[in-house]
Design an enzyme around this catalytic site. Sequence first.
Site: not given
Length: 271
Positions: A82, A160
């Site tokens: 990204e 995460r």
Amino acid sequence: MHETMKAQKLDTIWVEKPWGVDRLPPPFDARTDGRVGEIWFRPPESNPLLVKYIFTSERLSIQVHPDDRQAQARGLPAGKEECWYILGAEPGAVLGIGTRHSLSERELADAARSGAIEALMEWHPVRANMFFHIPPGTVHAIGAGVTLVEIQQNVDVTYRLYDYGRPRELHLVDGAAVATAAPIPSHLCREVDDAVSAMLLDSRHLAVAHLRGDDLSLLAGAKDGAMITPLGATIAADGVTARAGECLWVEDVGTIEAEPGARILAGWHKP
């Protein structure tokens, strides 16, 4: 047989997040019914890219994404690369990208468990018109007070590592296994001159360009189509228009028309 459309305006999806904002910046309607953290643009089916706006009033989790090989070993279609184009940042806003020094898999997992990872992150001061590339494996986090456009591989995979005590699931085993916890190379961050057209990224999967309306020549590389996000002024492609805060998927980039002063963020996939 119907002729295939060369351009389409993508549907907008408003996503509430605990770290979102209750008042959106222009060009969006400032009013919200909740804390909006993201605005997604629904891509055409099977499109490999996703474009979204992100708005933060609090810090996002420290996280990491796998590369293709790591993702496929876990039964996923692809990894996630990204990049971020910064539209606005409050004074003192930061992005966490990379770690201050290299950490082993075990050291990273231990730091995430103890919370020491927060101090081990490399926190970069951020302001409008900065661009950051986040390759797979990069440990990263978006700080509070930031508005940005994200262009990413269209794969929902996030591990995460640390979430500041929020009651959400962590993924320490997979996250530490796919991470490259180290300082980032300087070329992953750059200032963008918003007065000129320039390639911002040309990587394994993604190509991203900042374009001015009077110079769209860089779109010649987008032979299989591109996500077109106007940053100012209205643009058109194949009779379909979009303004700031909207996004077009354009199959034939040769149909794009823009005023000379228009600013555009364009992203396309590299198969």
